[in-house]
Design a protein around this motif. Structure first.
Motif, mmCIF file in Angstrom:
data_model
loop_
_atom_site.group_PDB
_atom_site.id
_atom_site.type_symbol
_atom_site.label_atom_id
_atom_site.label_comp_id
_atom_site.label_asym_id
_atom_site.label_seq_id
_atom_site.Cartn_x
_atom_site.Cartn_y
_atom_site.Cartn_z
ATOM 1 N N MET A 262 1.863 7.684 -0.189
ATOM 2 C CA MET A 262 2.829 8.745 -0.483
ATOM 3 C C MET A 262 4.273 8.301 -0.250
ATOM 4 S SD MET A 262 0.826 10.856 -1.702
ATOM 5 C CE MET A 262 1.837 12.285 -1.996
ATOM 6 N N GLY A 263 4.464 7.042 0.064
ATOM 7 C CA GLY A 263 5.798 6.448 -0.003
ATOM 8 C C GLY A 263 6.730 6.650 1.179
ATOM 9 N N ASP B 110 -3.658 -3.894 -8.029
ATOM 10 C CA ASP B 110 -4.260 -4.346 -6.777
ATOM 11 C C ASP B 110 -3.322 -5.363 -6.129
ATOM 12 O OD1 ASP B 110 -5.790 -5.405 -4.767
ATOM 13 O OD2 ASP B 110 -7.517 -5.875 -6.025
ATOM 14 N N HIS B 111 -2.938 -5.093 -4.885
ATOM 15 C CA HIS B 111 -1.952 -5.982 -4.263
ATOM 16 C C HIS B 111 -2.411 -7.442 -4.216
ATOM 17 C CE1 HIS B 111 -3.679 -4.168 -0.292
ATOM 18 N NE2 HIS B 111 -4.344 -5.261 -0.566
ATOM 19 N N ASP C 292 -0.607 -1.077 4.819
ATOM 20 C CA ASP C 292 -1.067 0.129 5.537
ATOM 21 C C ASP C 292 -2.284 0.659 4.785
ATOM 22 O OD1 ASP C 292 -1.409 2.534 6.847
ATOM 23 O OD2 ASP C 292 0.403 3.475 6.054
ATOM 24 N N ASP D 247 -7.437 3.993 -2.903
ATOM 25 C CA ASP D 247 -8.328 2.840 -2.758
ATOM 26 C C ASP D 247 -8.661 2.694 -1.269
ATOM 27 O OD1 ASP D 247 -9.461 0.330 -2.528
ATOM 28 O OD2 ASP D 247 -8.134 -0.603 -3.987
ATOM 29 N N ASP E 249 6.800 5.174 4.194
ATOM 30 C CA ASP E 249 7.255 3.891 4.750
ATOM 31 C C ASP E 249 8.165 3.152 3.770
ATOM 32 O OD1 ASP E 249 5.885 4.126 7.196
ATOM 33 O OD2 ASP E 249 4.027 3.415 6.291
ATOM 34 N N GLU F 63 0.662 -0.002 -5.675
ATOM 35 C CA GLU F 63 -0.317 1.071 -5.449
ATOM 36 C C GLU F 63 -1.448 0.903 -6.450
ATOM 37 O OE1 GLU F 63 -1.023 3.663 -3.167
ATOM 38 O OE2 GLU F 63 -2.760 3.615 -4.493
ATOM 39 N N HIS F 64 -2.687 0.849 -5.940
ATOM 40 C CA HIS F 64 -3.816 0.580 -6.819
ATOM 41 C C HIS F 64 -4.311 1.824 -7.561
ATOM 42 C CE1 HIS F 64 -7.784 -1.805 -7.393
ATOM 43 N NE2 HIS F 64 -7.023 -1.813 -8.468
ATOM 44 N N THR G 146 0.871 -1.193 0.000
ATOM 45 C CA THR G 146 0.000 0.000 0.000
ATOM 46 C C THR G 146 0.905 1.241 0.000
ATOM 47 O OG1 THR G 146 -0.086 -0.276 2.403
ATOM 48 C CG2 THR G 146 -2.003 -1.058 1.178
#
Ligand SMILES: C[S@@+](CC[C@H](N)C(=O)[O-])C[C@H]1O[C@@H](n2cnc3c(N)ncnc32)[C@H](O)[C@@H]1O
Length: 273
Positions: free
Chosen positions: A101-102, A171-172, A190, A211, A104, A122-123, A98
């Protein structure tokens, strides 16, 4: 996931660098960009100073503000709860399922070092494109006026870390199924909080384009198949998501509004999920 059409505007339409950036954005998978008259659409502004999305009320742009603070704290020897929860080590591979904004992902990429890797899903096609461009461009960034050598060092580490992140739109749940068993060390989730209290203008644009679905049990099962060390979930403190999805809450951060949940893979893989 809904594709919100976005208009692209160049501050200097004849600038070949901005034109190349526009073509790059238009080539990104999943995005539906339009050139010409904006006509009330959100606008992605490509300027010589940077790129930002303006939806008439808020602006959204890539900035590694939070990550730089956390790397600075790490260089000072301070603990980062995310790094403690993921237990990610130099040389390892972490999937950030997830990206958002990057922040983590950047902190993880710093920790895994030059022999490690972060794969980020990222979806939202728009967020994925903005993040990919932001991370790629960091290496050309003019460093801000640096106050001290530790801060300069943190920026240099951040720039190196940014190049270790592979951003993938999708989608993960589906992307995880495409990976071999036990092929990465850590998978991190997250998701957007289900009961959000974040109404600040900085988070609003992220809400509009991201999402919001709750994390699916099937995605956790796929993460369990793919990870060999652990799966980590960040959620609001006291969230019932930890129990619903089978995560054990990791203690710590007494005053924090979030908690981390862990599923250890190595110790439990023999048992049925
Ligand atoms: C809370 S944000 C993540 C923030 C991030 N950890 C950071 O440090 O900035 C959640 C992000 O996950 C994305 N997301 C939610 N469900 C997803 C899914 N099934 N596949 C990929 N991305 C997803 C959302 O679009 C959103 O951008």
């Amino acid at each position: 996931m809904n594709k919100i059409p976005v208009s692209i505007k160049l501050t200097h339409p004849n600038d070949p660098i901005l034109q190349a950036k526009m073509r790059w954005f238009m080539d990104q998978p999943g995005c539906s960009f339009q050139t010409g008259e904006p006509d009330l659409l959100p606008i992605l502004h490509l300027t010589r100073k940077g790129i930002f999305l303006d939806d008439g009320q808020n602006r959204l742009s890539f900035h590694p503000n939070l990550a730089i603070i956390r790397i600075l704290q790490g260089l000072r020897g301070e603990q980062d709860r995310f790094l403690v929860a993921t237990n990610v080590k130099p040389g390892q591979t972490l999937i950030d399922a997830t990206l958002g904004m990057g922040a983590d992902a950047l902190v993880a990429a710093w920790k895994v070092g030059e022999s490690g890797k972060v794969i980020a899903f990222e979806h939202s096609p728009l967020l994925a494109a903005l993040m990919k461009e932001g991370l790629l461009s960091l290496k050309d960034k003019q460093l801000p006026r640096i106050m001290n050598s530790l801060k300069l060092n943190a920026w240099k580490e951040l720039i190196l870390a940014s190049q270790r992140i592979e951003v993938i739109w999708g989608d993960h749940q589906k992307l995880l199924t495409e990976l071999p068993e036990s092929s990465v060390d850590v998978v991190y989730f997250d998701p957007m909080f289900r009961r959000t209290r974040e109404k600040s203008s900085s988070i609003q644009p992220l809400h509009r384009y991201s999402d919001h679905r709750p994390l699916q049990q099937e995605a956790v099962q796929e993460a369990y198949r793919v990870a060999c060390s652990r799966i980590v979930l960040k959620e609001r403190k006291g969230s019932s998501e930890f129990v619903r999805l089978g995560f054990q809450v990791f203690n710590g951060g007494r005053y924090s509004q979030v908690d981390y949940g862990i599923i250890n893979c190595c110790s439990t893989k023999e048992e049925t999920f």
